[in-house]
Design a protein around this motif. Structure first.
Motif, short mmCIF file in Angstrom:
data_model
loop_
_atom_site.label_atom_id
_atom_site.label_comp_id
_atom_site.label_asym_id
_atom_site.label_seq_id
_atom_site.Cartn_x
_atom_site.Cartn_y
_atom_site.Cartn_z
N HIS A 4 -8.61 -2.39 2.00
CA HIS A 4 -8.84 -2.18 3.66
C HIS A 4 -8.30 -3.48 4.53
O HIS A 4 -8.06 -3.06 5.47
CB HIS A 4 -10.42 -1.93 3.44
CG HIS A 4 -10.81 -1.75 5.03
ND1 HIS A 4 -10.75 -0.64 5.59
CD2 HIS A 4 -11.61 -2.62 5.73
CE1 HIS A 4 -11.61 -0.93 6.97
NE2 HIS A 4 -11.84 -2.15 6.65
N HIS A 5 -8.58 -4.50 4.00
CA HIS A 5 -8.25 -5.76 4.77
C HIS A 5 -6.60 -5.91 4.89
O HIS A 5 -6.47 -5.98 6.29
CB HIS A 5 -8.59 -7.00 3.97
CG HIS A 5 -8.22 -8.39 4.73
ND1 HIS A 5 -8.90 -8.84 5.66
CD2 HIS A 5 -7.27 -9.30 4.26
CE1 HIS A 5 -8.36 -9.89 5.98
NE2 HIS A 5 -7.40 -10.26 5.30
N THR B 237 -14.11 -1.77 -6.51
CA THR B 237 -14.90 -2.18 -5.15
C THR B 237 -13.99 -3.22 -4.38
O THR B 237 -13.62 -3.16 -3.20
CB THR B 237 -16.21 -2.44 -5.11
OG1 THR B 237 -16.81 -1.05 -5.72
CG2 THR B 237 -16.74 -2.26 -3.54
N GLU B 238 -13.92 -4.33 -5.30
CA GLU B 238 -13.20 -5.41 -4.81
C GLU B 238 -11.76 -5.14 -4.36
O GLU B 238 -11.15 -5.50 -3.33
CB GLU B 238 -13.25 -6.77 -5.76
CG GLU B 238 -12.32 -7.79 -5.36
CD GLU B 238 -12.42 -8.96 -6.20
OE1 GLU B 238 -12.10 -10.17 -6.02
OE2 GLU B 238 -13.27 -8.78 -7.44
N GLN B 239 -11.03 -4.45 -5.24
CA GLN B 239 -9.68 -3.95 -4.84
C GLN B 239 -9.49 -3.11 -3.60
O GLN B 239 -8.80 -3.33 -2.83
CB GLN B 239 -8.91 -3.33 -6.22
CG GLN B 239 -8.73 -4.22 -7.35
CD GLN B 239 -7.84 -5.41 -7.00
OE1 GLN B 239 -7.07 -5.20 -6.44
NE2 GLN B 239 -8.35 -6.48 -7.61
N LEU C 248 0.80 -1.25 -0.05
CA LEU C 248 -0.08 0.09 -0.10
C LEU C 248 0.84 1.29 0.06
O LEU C 248 2.02 1.34 0.69
CB LEU C 248 -1.00 0.02 1.28
CG LEU C 248 -1.80 -1.37 1.64
CD1 LEU C 248 -2.43 -0.99 2.93
CD2 LEU C 248 -2.57 -1.42 0.10
N ASN C 249 0.52 2.45 -0.64
CA ASN C 249 1.28 3.53 -0.79
C ASN C 249 0.95 4.28 0.61
O ASN C 249 -0.03 3.85 1.27
CB ASN C 249 0.91 4.39 -1.95
CG ASN C 249 -0.43 4.90 -2.09
OD1 ASN C 249 -1.33 4.98 -1.20
ND2 ASN C 249 -0.86 5.20 -3.28
N ALA C 250 1.37 5.49 0.59
CA ALA C 250 1.11 6.45 1.79
C ALA C 250 -0.23 6.69 2.22
O ALA C 250 -0.57 6.95 3.28
CB ALA C 250 1.97 7.52 1.78
N SER D 156 -3.27 0.25 -3.23
CA SER D 156 -2.44 -0.41 -3.81
C SER D 156 -2.31 -0.10 -5.41
O SER D 156 -3.24 0.66 -5.75
CB SER D 156 -2.87 -2.01 -3.66
OG SER D 156 -4.02 -2.02 -4.33
N SER D 157 -1.39 -0.74 -5.94
CA SER D 157 -1.27 -0.23 -7.26
C SER D 157 -2.33 -0.95 -8.09
O SER D 157 -3.07 -0.33 -9.17
CB SER D 157 0.12 -0.53 -7.83
OG SER D 157 0.42 -2.01 -7.78
#
Length: 61
Positions: free
Chosen positions: A53-54, A46-48, A6-8, A12-13
Motif C-alpha cells: 500500500h505504501h 498484513t505487514e507485506q 507491484l503487479n497489475a 508484490s511477490s
C-alpha cells in the motif's frame, strides 16, 4: 518512490508469498484462527500488504 515491484493488481511477490504462508499455516493449524502459528503468518502478511500500500501510494519523483 519505493523500489517495491507491484503487479497489475498492486501486489508484490512478497505479499503473494506471504498469502501462501498464511493459507498453509491455517491449514496446518486445523483452521484454528487463534493458533499462534497462524497469527504470526497473518501478521507477516498484513505487514507485506501495508508495504505494498505504501509503495502504491507514493508520489513519483
Amino acid at each position: 518512490m519505493s523500489n517495491r515491484a507491484l503487479n497489475a493488481c498492486g501486489f508484490s511477490s512478497e505479499t503473494i508469498g506471504a498469502e501462501y504462508e498464511t493459507d498453509a499455516a491455517l491449514a496446518e493449524a486445523g483452521n484454528d484462527m487463534a493458533n499462534p502459528y497462524f497469527l504470526a503468518a497473518l501478521a507477516a502478511e498484513t505487514e507485506q500488504r501495508a508495504l505494498d500500500h505504501h509503495a502504491a501510494t507514493q508520489e513519483p519523483r
